[in-house]
Motif scaffolding. Structure first.
Motif, short mmCIF file in Angstrom:
data_model
loop_
_atom_site.label_atom_id
_atom_site.label_comp_id
_atom_site.label_asym_id
_atom_site.label_seq_id
_atom_site.Cartn_x
_atom_site.Cartn_y
_atom_site.Cartn_z
N LEU A 370 -24.80 -1.04 -5.03
CA LEU A 370 -25.49 -0.07 -4.18
C LEU A 370 -26.41 -0.80 -3.21
O LEU A 370 -26.87 -1.91 -3.50
CB LEU A 370 -26.32 0.89 -5.05
N PRO A 371 -26.73 -0.20 -2.07
CA PRO A 371 -27.67 -0.84 -1.15
C PRO A 371 -29.07 -0.91 -1.75
O PRO A 371 -29.44 -0.08 -2.58
CB PRO A 371 -27.66 0.06 0.09
N GLY A 372 -29.85 -1.91 -1.33
CA GLY A 372 -31.22 -2.03 -1.82
C GLY A 372 -31.48 -3.34 -2.53
O GLY A 372 -30.58 -4.15 -2.73
N ASP A 373 -32.74 -3.52 -2.96
CA ASP A 373 -33.17 -4.78 -3.56
C ASP A 373 -32.43 -5.12 -4.84
O ASP A 373 -32.29 -6.29 -5.19
CB ASP A 373 -34.68 -4.73 -3.85
N PHE A 374 -31.96 -4.11 -5.56
CA PHE A 374 -31.44 -4.36 -6.89
C PHE A 374 -29.96 -4.72 -6.91
O PHE A 374 -29.40 -4.95 -7.98
CB PHE A 374 -31.74 -3.17 -7.81
N ASN A 375 -29.33 -4.77 -5.74
CA ASN A 375 -27.92 -5.17 -5.74
C ASN A 375 -27.75 -6.65 -6.11
O ASN A 375 -26.66 -7.08 -6.46
CB ASN A 375 -27.23 -4.85 -4.41
N GLN A 376 -28.86 -7.41 -6.07
CA GLN A 376 -28.77 -8.81 -6.53
C GLN A 376 -28.49 -8.86 -8.04
O GLN A 376 -27.78 -9.75 -8.51
CB GLN A 376 -30.06 -9.57 -6.21
N HIS A 377 -29.03 -7.87 -8.81
CA HIS A 377 -28.70 -7.81 -10.24
C HIS A 377 -27.20 -7.56 -10.42
O HIS A 377 -26.55 -8.18 -11.26
CB HIS A 377 -29.48 -6.67 -10.92
N THR A 378 -26.67 -6.64 -9.61
CA THR A 378 -25.24 -6.32 -9.68
C THR A 378 -24.40 -7.57 -9.38
O THR A 378 -23.39 -7.82 -10.03
CB THR A 378 -24.89 -5.20 -8.68
N TYR A 379 -24.85 -8.34 -8.40
CA TYR A 379 -24.13 -9.56 -8.02
C TYR A 379 -24.01 -10.52 -9.21
O TYR A 379 -22.92 -11.04 -9.49
CB TYR A 379 -24.85 -10.24 -6.86
N PHE A 380 -25.11 -10.75 -9.90
CA PHE A 380 -25.08 -11.71 -11.00
C PHE A 380 -24.33 -11.16 -12.22
O PHE A 380 -23.68 -11.92 -12.95
CB PHE A 380 -26.50 -12.13 -11.39
N ILE A 381 -24.41 -9.84 -12.44
CA ILE A 381 -23.64 -9.25 -13.54
C ILE A 381 -22.14 -9.36 -13.23
O ILE A 381 -21.34 -9.68 -14.11
CB ILE A 381 -24.06 -7.78 -13.77
N ASN A 382 -21.78 -9.10 -12.00
CA ASN A 382 -20.37 -9.27 -11.60
C ASN A 382 -19.90 -10.70 -11.82
O ASN A 382 -18.79 -10.93 -12.32
CB ASN A 382 -20.20 -8.88 -10.13
N GLU A 383 -20.76 -11.65 -11.49
CA GLU A 383 -20.41 -13.06 -11.69
C GLU A 383 -20.17 -13.36 -13.17
O GLU A 383 -19.22 -14.07 -13.53
CB GLU A 383 -21.53 -13.95 -11.13
#
Length: 435
Positions: A370-383
């Protein structure tokens, strides 16, 4: 050799991060419990009573009441309660609006941690004139470290005073109880306690309770802490997390003890349910729940034969009263996400670490950015998910959700279990304490 001084830097750094998080939080009154004055004194007296009763205390545990789950008639903190199988313990617990009775918890020697925080406030109000010189010296040390935070000077000074007096109350409590080890849930909220342990040469160990990714400032801060804020050890769910923390400058020298996750051993055996066809459960996070719901509404409105169950976190039922949902989407307040993962075929989230646990319940993941500051969490979980070998679906911000989900549910998929949690938690815990 550990340096023996108080350092405000990690506390103020984490305050700055959580101030940004709080901007998105439910504006309703939070569920933190405020005990009456008399209750605080009763709790403080209980420290001396337990000390007399047990005579020797091996370990002190600091836990959050919100960590407790109702399992077979008892509210269990899976990350800390079973330590008392090996040590004589006393637990200080940050109480919340759940108001769980000590009669209903697995462990019995529980004291409200708010009682310690209350006495630190009394000390601050009544004795600051005697400590002002020492406080100002430490505050100057903080300013010299040039930590860039989005906080006013008043906010910094107020938080520094809280830290300063909490440190002295924790230090007094540790001297009274004289444990050989301290175990902490949510260590990044308890730096005054960590520093008090280090100054008294008491071994201090964190217990993993949730998400650890490279985007979490509690584990991967952008600044360097001094040695008085460093933990001696940390209990972890998996080798994956242990290897991840090798990259953290805060945890490089910390003992990484992989013990597993009690919930992942226990709950799949309890919630061994037949799957509901075409069912999706959603782990909501209060920081992005409305955005995620809006995106999912488009899909489920167009697919009435698919069923979506929304499990909130960090908000009460009243918050969602005005939301209009398709008939095949509904909120679930009376079941845990673990129960729902046992019923459902698919688990959807933006960045909840329940996606690391879904496979234990035979549930496939759909991760949504999702857009916003917390998409960085999504990035690392995806990794992390991509390295596990798990069959999951990752939906980016601007992709065609309908086409990708429709294709994913028709695919043949294989479950990968055990990558994010080591099995046999109680045996692994026993190996640590008896080894």
């Amino acid at each position: 050799m550990k340096k023996e001084y108080i350092d405000f830097l990690p506390t103020i750094y984490m305050m700055d991060f959580y101030k940004k998080v709080a901007k998105n939080k439910n504006k309703n009154k939070n569920n933190i419990r405020v005990d009456k004055l008399a209750r605080y004194f009763d709790q403080f007296k209980k420290i001396f009573f337990i000390k007399l009763k047990l005579r020797k205390i091996d370990a002190i545990i600091f836990n959050d009441e919100s960590d407790r789950r109702l399992i077979e008639g008892k509210y269990i903190s899976a990350s800390t309660d079973f330590i008392e199988k090996f040590y004589k313990t006393i637990t200080f617990e940050m109480r919340t609006g759940n108001r769980i009775s000590a009669n209903d918890t697995y462990t019995k020697s529980i004291i409200s941690e708010q009682s310690l925080l209350f006495f630190s406030k009394v000390l601050r109000k009544t004795c600051h004139v005697f400590f002002i010189r020492k406080f100002n010296l430490i505050l100057n040390d903080f300013y010299e470290q040039k930590c860039v935070v989005d906080l006013s000077e008043d906010e910094i000074i107020n938080k520094a005073k809280d830290h300063f007096y909490q440190f002295y109350v924790y230090k007094l409590m540790l001297k009274i109880l004289s444990p050989k080890e301290v175990f902490i849930n949510n260590a990044y909220f308890r730096y005054p306690l960590i520093q008090a342990c280090n100054i008294l040469n008491i071994r201090v160990v964190e217990v993993q309770h949730g998400m650890i990714t490279e985007s979490h400032p509690g584990y991967f801060p952008s600044i360097k802490y001094n040695s008085s804020s460093i933990l001696d050890g940390i209990f972890l769910y998996s080798e994956h997390t242990a290897k991840l923390l090798e990259k953290s400058k805060t945890f490089m020298k910390t003992d990484k003890i992989v013990v597993g996750n009690y919930l992942m051993d226990k709950l799949p055996k309890i919630y061994n349910e037949k799957k509901w066809p075409n069912s999706f459960c959603v782990s909501l996070q209060y920081t992005c729940d409305l955005d995620l719901i809006d995106r999912l509404k488009l899909y489920f409105d167009a697919h009435p034969n698919f069923y979506c169950y929304l499990i909130p976190r960090g908000r009460g039922e009243d918050f969602y009263n005005d939301l209009v949902l398709p008939s095949n989407m509904k909120f679930v307040f009376d079941k845990t996400i673990y129960e729902m993962m046992s019923y459902c075929e698919y688990h959807i989230t933006s960045y909840s670490t329940c996606c690391y646990e879904a496979s234990a319940f035979g549930c496939f993941n759909i991760l949504i950015s999702l857009p916003g500051d917390f998409n960085q969490h999504t990035y690392f979980i995806n990794e992390a998910l991509s390295k596990s070998g798990e069959n999951y679906l990752y939906l980016t911000e601007n992709c065609d959700d309908e086409d990708l989900i429709n294709r994913y549910v028709k695919e043949e998929k294989i479950l990968i279990k055990g990558y994010f949690y080591k099995e046999n938690y109680l045996d692994n815990l026993s190996d640590y304490f008896r080894g």
